[in-house]
Design a protein around this motif. Structure first.
Motif, PDB file in Angstrom:
ATOM      1  N   THR A 169       0.830  -1.209   0.000  1.00 47.64           N
ATOM      2  CA  THR A 169       0.000   0.000   0.000  1.00 47.64           C
ATOM      3  C   THR A 169       0.865   1.261   0.000  1.00 47.64           C
ATOM      4  O   THR A 169       0.349   2.364   0.147  1.00 47.64           O
ATOM      5  N   TRP A 170       2.161   1.103  -0.196  1.00 52.15           N
ATOM      6  CA  TRP A 170       3.117   2.177   0.078  1.00 52.15           C
ATOM      7  C   TRP A 170       2.833   3.442  -0.727  1.00 52.15           C
ATOM      8  O   TRP A 170       2.700   4.523  -0.167  1.00 52.15           O
ATOM      9  N   LEU A 171       2.753   3.324  -2.030  1.00 49.98           N
ATOM     10  CA  LEU A 171       2.540   4.519  -2.851  1.00 49.98           C
ATOM     11  C   LEU A 171       1.119   5.061  -2.689  1.00 49.98           C
ATOM     12  O   LEU A 171       0.902   6.272  -2.769  1.00 49.98           O
ATOM     13  N   LEU A 172       0.156   4.181  -2.440  1.00 49.67           N
ATOM     14  CA  LEU A 172      -1.200   4.653  -2.145  1.00 49.67           C
ATOM     15  C   LEU A 172      -1.202   5.464  -0.857  1.00 49.67           C
ATOM     16  O   LEU A 172      -1.907   6.483  -0.755  1.00 49.67           O
ATOM     17  N   GLU A 173      -0.428   5.041   0.124  1.00 51.96           N
ATOM     18  CA  GLU A 173      -0.314   5.827   1.359  1.00 51.96           C
ATOM     19  C   GLU A 173       0.198   7.232   1.060  1.00 51.96           C
ATOM     20  O   GLU A 173      -0.287   8.218   1.628  1.00 51.96           O
ATOM     21  N   GLY A 174       1.186   7.335   0.170  1.00 54.68           N
ATOM     22  CA  GLY A 174       1.700   8.641  -0.201  1.00 54.68           C
ATOM     23  C   GLY A 174       0.636   9.515  -0.841  1.00 54.68           C
ATOM     24  O   GLY A 174       0.468  10.686  -0.472  1.00 54.68           O
ATOM     25  N   LEU A 175      -0.113   8.957  -1.785  1.00 50.49           N
ATOM     26  CA  LEU A 175      -1.180   9.715  -2.440  1.00 50.49           C
ATOM     27  C   LEU A 175      -2.247  10.135  -1.433  1.00 50.49           C
ATOM     28  O   LEU A 175      -2.788  11.248  -1.511  1.00 50.49           O
ATOM     29  N   THR A 176      -2.538   9.254  -0.490  1.00 53.31           N
ATOM     30  CA  THR A 176      -3.538   9.560   0.535  1.00 53.31           C
ATOM     31  C   THR A 176      -3.084  10.719   1.418  1.00 53.31           C
ATOM     32  O   THR A 176      -3.866  11.631   1.726  1.00 53.31           O
ATOM     33  N   ILE A 177      -1.818  10.697   1.820  1.00 54.18           N
ATOM     34  CA  ILE A 177      -1.271  11.799   2.623  1.00 54.18           C
ATOM     35  C   ILE A 177      -1.323  13.094   1.822  1.00 54.18           C
ATOM     36  O   ILE A 177      -1.724  14.152   2.331  1.00 54.18           O
ATOM     37  N   ALA A 179      -3.340  13.931  -0.424  1.00 48.39           N
ATOM     38  CA  ALA A 179      -4.736  14.373  -0.548  1.00 48.39           C
ATOM     39  C   ALA A 179      -5.306  14.837   0.792  1.00 48.39           C
ATOM     40  O   ALA A 179      -6.492  15.168   0.876  1.00 48.39           O
ATOM     41  N   GLY A 180      -4.487  14.850   1.834  1.00 47.16           N
ATOM     42  CA  GLY A 180      -4.911  15.391   3.120  1.00 47.16           C
ATOM     43  C   GLY A 180      -5.347  14.377   4.143  1.00 47.16           C
ATOM     44  O   GLY A 180      -5.816  14.752   5.223  1.00 47.16           O
ATOM     45  N   GLY A 181      -5.165  13.082   3.854  1.00 50.46           N
ATOM     46  CA  GLY A 181      -5.616  12.052   4.780  1.00 50.46           C
ATOM     47  C   GLY A 181      -4.486  11.176   5.286  1.00 50.46           C
ATOM     48  O   GLY A 181      -3.307  11.470   5.121  1.00 50.46           O
ATOM     49  N   LEU A 182      -4.878  10.081   5.927  1.00 51.82           N
ATOM     50  CA  LEU A 182      -3.970   9.022   6.357  1.00 51.82           C
ATOM     51  C   LEU A 182      -4.693   7.702   6.173  1.00 51.82           C
ATOM     52  O   LEU A 182      -5.929   7.650   6.263  1.00 51.82           O
ATOM     53  N   LEU A 183      -3.935   6.644   5.956  1.00 49.55           N
ATOM     54  CA  LEU A 183      -4.556   5.335   5.762  1.00 49.55           C
ATOM     55  C   LEU A 183      -4.879   4.660   7.088  1.00 49.55           C
ATOM     56  O   LEU A 183      -5.434   3.571   7.116  1.00 49.55           O
ATOM     57  N   ASP A 185      -5.660   5.483  11.621  1.00 47.19           N
ATOM     58  CA  ASP A 185      -5.873   6.419  12.721  1.00 47.19           C
ATOM     59  C   ASP A 185      -4.661   6.349  13.646  1.00 47.19           C
ATOM     60  O   ASP A 185      -4.387   5.290  14.232  1.00 47.19           O
ATOM     61  N   PRO A 186      -3.898   7.433  13.805  1.00 47.18           N
ATOM     62  CA  PRO A 186      -2.718   7.393  14.662  1.00 47.18           C
ATOM     63  C   PRO A 186      -3.029   7.036  16.114  1.00 47.18           C
ATOM     64  O   PRO A 186      -2.146   6.573  16.837  1.00 47.18           O
ATOM     65  N   GLN A 187      -4.277   7.250  16.537  1.00 49.35           N
ATOM     66  CA  GLN A 187      -4.683   6.896  17.899  1.00 49.35           C
ATOM     67  C   GLN A 187      -5.346   5.524  17.967  1.00 49.35           C
ATOM     68  O   GLN A 187      -5.877   5.140  19.006  1.00 49.35           O
ATOM     69  N   GLY A 188      -5.315   4.806  16.873  1.00 49.12           N
ATOM     70  CA  GLY A 188      -6.052   3.540  16.788  1.00 49.12           C
ATOM     71  C   GLY A 188      -5.350   2.334  17.349  1.00 49.12           C
ATOM     72  O   GLY A 188      -5.887   1.228  17.324  1.00 49.12           O
ATOM     73  N   GLU A 189      -4.113   2.493  17.846  1.00 51.23           N
ATOM     74  CA  GLU A 189      -3.369   1.403  18.494  1.00 51.23           C
ATOM     75  C   GLU A 189      -3.294   0.161  17.606  1.00 51.23           C
ATOM     76  O   GLU A 189      -3.458  -0.968  18.065  1.00 51.23           O
ATOM     77  N   GLY A 190      -3.044   0.396  16.325  1.00 48.43           N
ATOM     78  CA  GLY A 190      -2.882  -0.713  15.391  1.00 48.43           C
ATOM     79  C   GLY A 190      -4.171  -1.373  14.962  1.00 48.43           C
ATOM     80  O   GLY A 190      -4.148  -2.409  14.302  1.00 48.43           O
ATOM     81  N   CYS A 191      -5.301  -0.768  15.319  1.00 47.71           N
ATOM     82  CA  CYS A 191      -6.597  -1.421  15.111  1.00 47.71           C
ATOM     83  C   CYS A 191      -7.546  -0.661  14.196  1.00 47.71           C
ATOM     84  O   CYS A 191      -8.643  -1.148  13.925  1.00 47.71           O
ATOM     85  N   LYS A 192      -7.153   0.518  13.724  1.00 43.75           N
ATOM     86  CA  LYS A 192      -8.096   1.307  12.941  1.00 43.75           C
ATOM     87  C   LYS A 192      -7.463   1.758  11.633  1.00 43.75           C
ATOM     88  O   LYS A 192      -6.597   2.630  11.608  1.00 43.75           O
ATOM     89  N   VAL A 193      -7.912   1.140  10.541  1.00 40.57           N
ATOM     90  CA  VAL A 193      -7.461   1.476   9.197  1.00 40.57           C
ATOM     91  C   VAL A 193      -8.560   2.265   8.508  1.00 40.57           C
ATOM     92  O   VAL A 193      -9.745   1.929   8.611  1.00 40.57           O
ATOM     93  N   LEU A 194      -8.175   3.319   7.801  1.00 36.94           N
ATOM     94  CA  LEU A 194      -9.140   4.255   7.219  1.00 36.94           C
ATOM     95  C   LEU A 194      -9.130   4.131   5.700  1.00 36.94           C
ATOM     96  O   LEU A 194      -8.542   4.949   4.996  1.00 36.94           O
ATOM     97  N   VAL A 195      -9.801   3.110   5.204  1.00 34.53           N
ATOM     98  CA  VAL A 195      -9.845   2.883   3.758  1.00 34.53           C
ATOM     99  C   VAL A 195     -10.966   3.673   3.105  1.00 34.53           C
ATOM    100  O   VAL A 195     -10.776   4.317   2.067  1.00 34.53           O
ATOM    101  N   ASN A 196     -12.135   3.656   3.712  1.00 34.18           N
ATOM    102  CA  ASN A 196     -13.317   4.282   3.105  1.00 34.18           C
ATOM    103  C   ASN A 196     -13.351   5.769   3.450  1.00 34.18           C
ATOM    104  O   ASN A 196     -14.180   6.244   4.217  1.00 34.18           O
ATOM    105  N   THR A 197     -12.395   6.504   2.860  1.00 40.85           N
ATOM    106  CA  THR A 197     -12.286   7.939   3.093  1.00 40.85           C
ATOM    107  C   THR A 197     -12.086   8.651   1.762  1.00 40.85           C
ATOM    108  O   THR A 197     -11.644   8.046   0.773  1.00 40.85           O
ATOM    109  N   GLU A 198     -12.357   9.927   1.765  1.00 45.26           N
ATOM    110  CA  GLU A 198     -12.236  10.716   0.532  1.00 45.26           C
ATOM    111  C   GLU A 198     -10.789  10.765   0.046  1.00 45.26           C
ATOM    112  O   GLU A 198     -10.526  10.698  -1.158  1.00 45.26           O
ATOM    113  N   ALA A 199      -9.829  10.871   0.961  1.00 46.02           N
ATOM    114  CA  ALA A 199      -8.426  10.951   0.554  1.00 46.02           C
ATOM    115  C   ALA A 199      -7.973   9.667  -0.145  1.00 46.02           C
ATOM    116  O   ALA A 199      -7.260   9.720  -1.153  1.00 46.02           O
ATOM    117  N   VAL A 200      -8.382   8.512   0.369  1.00 48.62           N
ATOM    118  CA  VAL A 200      -8.031   7.237  -0.278  1.00 48.62           C
ATOM    119  C   VAL A 200      -8.717   7.134  -1.631  1.00 48.62           C
ATOM    120  O   VAL A 200      -8.110   6.706  -2.629  1.00 48.62           O
TER     121      VAL A 200
END
Length: 397
Positions: A169-177, A179-183, A185-200
Motif C-alpha cells: 500500500t506504500w505509494l497509495l499511502e503517499g497519495l492519501t497523505i 490528498a490530506g488524509g492518512l490510511l 488512525d494514529p490513535q487507533g493502536e494498530g486497530c483502525k485502518v481508514l480505507v473508506n475515506t475521501e483521501a483514499v
C-alpha cells in the motif's frame, strides 16, 4: 535482498568479523520483505528464532501479537553507543520503531518514495529540467507533454508511471497523505485502518485517471520491479519509486535525471519505508551481546553512509551526512538529498495488526479501481469491511 544489495551486506559483515574475530555472523537472505517476514515467522513458530532480523519497520504490531520480540530499552539504558544512535536517527525513521515509549527496533534499510524524472525528455518537450512538477495538476500537464507517440499513434514513451504493487500500500499511502488524509488512525493502536475515506478515494482514482482519462500512463497494473528499468530505458519519463532504487537508476540510466518530492494535492507527504533490526525472544541469551555489537556496527554512521552510497537508501543517522564519504557522494549525486529533505513531510508507514492481510485487501481494491473493474466508492467500501473483519481477532477489547 538479492544481487548487489546482498553483496553489499556481505561486505559489511566481512568488515565486522575482521574487527570482531570472536564473533561469527551467519547471514540468511530471505527474499523480498514479505518472503523474509514469512521465513522469520516460521522460525519463531518452530521455536528457533534468529538472533536478529531486518524486517519491515511497520511489522511491529504483527510481531508483538506473536509475542516474538523484546524492546531494546534495557540495553539502551546501559549502552552509551546505543543511546547515541537512538538520539541520532532521523525522528521520521523512529515513528514505526517505538510504541508506548519503548524502542522495539532500530532503523537500517530506510527509504521514502520519490519522483525520478528524465531531464533530457524535459528539454525535448520544452520543460525546464530544473523545475519538476510540484502538484498533481502539474504532474498531469507535464505527463501529457512528455507522452510520445509514433506515426501510428502508438505510445513509445509514457509521461508517468506509478506502480501498483501486488501486496503493498506504500505509494497509495503517499497519495492519501498528499490528498490530506492518512490510511490509519494514529490513535487507533494498530486497530483502525481508514480505507473508506475521501483521501483514499482520490488517491486510487488519480492512478486510474492517469491511464484511463489522461492517457499518460500505461494501462493496467504497473509492476513495481520493472518500473526502474523502464525509466532507465527511456520508456517512461517520470516514475514514483523508492529512493532505494537510486543506485540502480544511477548505474543504468544513460541520460541526465533528477529527483524531487512527490507532488502534492493539498500537501506534501510520503510514508517512510524500509526495514529495521529486531531482537527476538527465545534466541540464545549467550549471543545477545554479540548480536548487539553487530547491530551497532550496522547502524553506525559509517556503515549507514556506505549503505546509502552503495544502494541509494537513506542514511538513517543524521551524523552520517557530514562524513567525508557522504559529502563527496553528494557532490556527484545531489539527487540523494531529495529523500532526506522529504523526511520533513513524512508520516509513519501503515502500523497495524495482521499487516500483510490488511495490505493485501487494500492492494486488491486499488487494483480493481486501476483496472476499471470496480468504481472507487464500491472498492473502498468493500475493502473497509474486509479490513475491519481481518483486524477483529486482534482488536477486540
Amino acid at each position: 535482498m538479492a544481487g548487489p544489495l546482498a553483496r553489499f551486506i556481505e561486505a559489511y559483515v566481512a568488515d565486522f568479523t575482521k574487527r570482531n574475530p570472536d564473533i561469527e555472523v551467519k547471514t540468511v537472505f530471505g527474499g523480498n520483505y514479505e518472503e523474509n517476514q514469512a521465513k522469520v515467522v516460521a522460525a519463531i513458530k518452530a521455536g528457533s528464532p534468529p538472533d536478529t532480523a531486518i524486517l519491515l519497520s511497520q511489522q511491529l504490531y504483527t510481531l508483538l501479537s506473536l509475542d516474538a520480540i523484546e524492546p531494546f530499552d534495557a540495553y539502551i539504558a546501559k549502552d552509551r553507543e546505543l543511546q547515541q544512535a537512538v538520539a541520532d536517527f532521523f525522528p521520521a525513521f523512529m515513528m514505526n520503531s517505538t510504541l508506548g515509549g519503548k524502542v522495539y527496533s532500530l532503523p537500517f534499510q530506510r527509504s521514502t518514495p520519490i519522483l525520478y524524472y528524465n531531464k533530457e525528455a524535459f528539454k525535448e518537450v520544452g520543460l525546464d529540467p530544473e523545475k519538476p512538477p510540484t502538484t498533481w495538476d502539474e504532474l498531469v500537464k507535464y505527463a501529457e507533454k512528455l507522452t510520445k507517440r509514433d506515426d501510428q499513434g502508438r505510445v513509445v514513451r509514457y509521461g508517468v508511471a506509478i506502480p501498483t504493487e501486488d501486496r503493498s500500500t506504500w505509494l497509495l499511502e503517499g497519495l492519501t497523505i498528499q490528498a490530506g488524509g492518512l490510511l490509519y488512525d494514529p490513535q487507533g493502536e494498530g486497530c483502525k485502518v481508514l480505507v473508506n475515506t475521501e483521501a483514499v478515494r482520490q488517491g486510487m482514482q488519480f492512478k486510474r485517471d492517469l491511464a484511463a482519462k489522461y492517457k499518460v500512463s500505461p494501462e493496467g497494473v504497473i509492476a513495481w520491479g520493472t518500473t526502474p528499468g523502464d525509466f532507465a530505458a527511456g520508456k517512461v519519463a517520470m516514475i514514483y519509486h523508492s529512493t532505494g532504487s537510486l543506485g540502480f537508476i544511477r548505474n543504468n540510466a544513460r541520460f541526465s535525471f533528477g529527483t524531487a518530492f512527490l507532488p502534492r494535492k493539498v500537501r506534501y507527504g510520503v510514508p517512510t519505508g524500509g526495514a529495521n533490526f529486531y531482537l527476538f525472544k527465545g534466541s540464545d541469551p549467550a549471543k545477545r551481546e554479540a548480536t548487539l555489537r553487530f547491530i551497532k556496527f550496522m547502524v553506525s554512521p559509517e556503515i549507514q553512509a556506505r549503505w546509502s552510497v552503495d544502494s541509494g537508501y537513506v542514511a538513517a543517522r543524521r551524523s552520517s551526512w557530514s562524513l567525508p564519504l557522504m559529502q563527496e557522494y553528494l557532490k556527484q549525486w545531489p539527487q540523494a538529498l531529495t529523500a532526506r529533505e522529504q523526511l520533513a513531510y513524512a508520516r509513519a508507514e501503515l502500523p497495524v495488526y495482521n499487516l500483510q492481510q490488511v495490505k493485501d485487501i487494500i492492494a486488491e481494491a486499488e487494483q480493481a479501481v486501476v483496472l476499471g473493474r470496480k468504481d472507487v466508492r464500491t472498492a473502498v467500501r468493500e475493502a473497509q469491511a474486509r479490513v475491519d473483519q481481518a483486524l477483529a481477532p486482534y482488536c477486540r477489547k
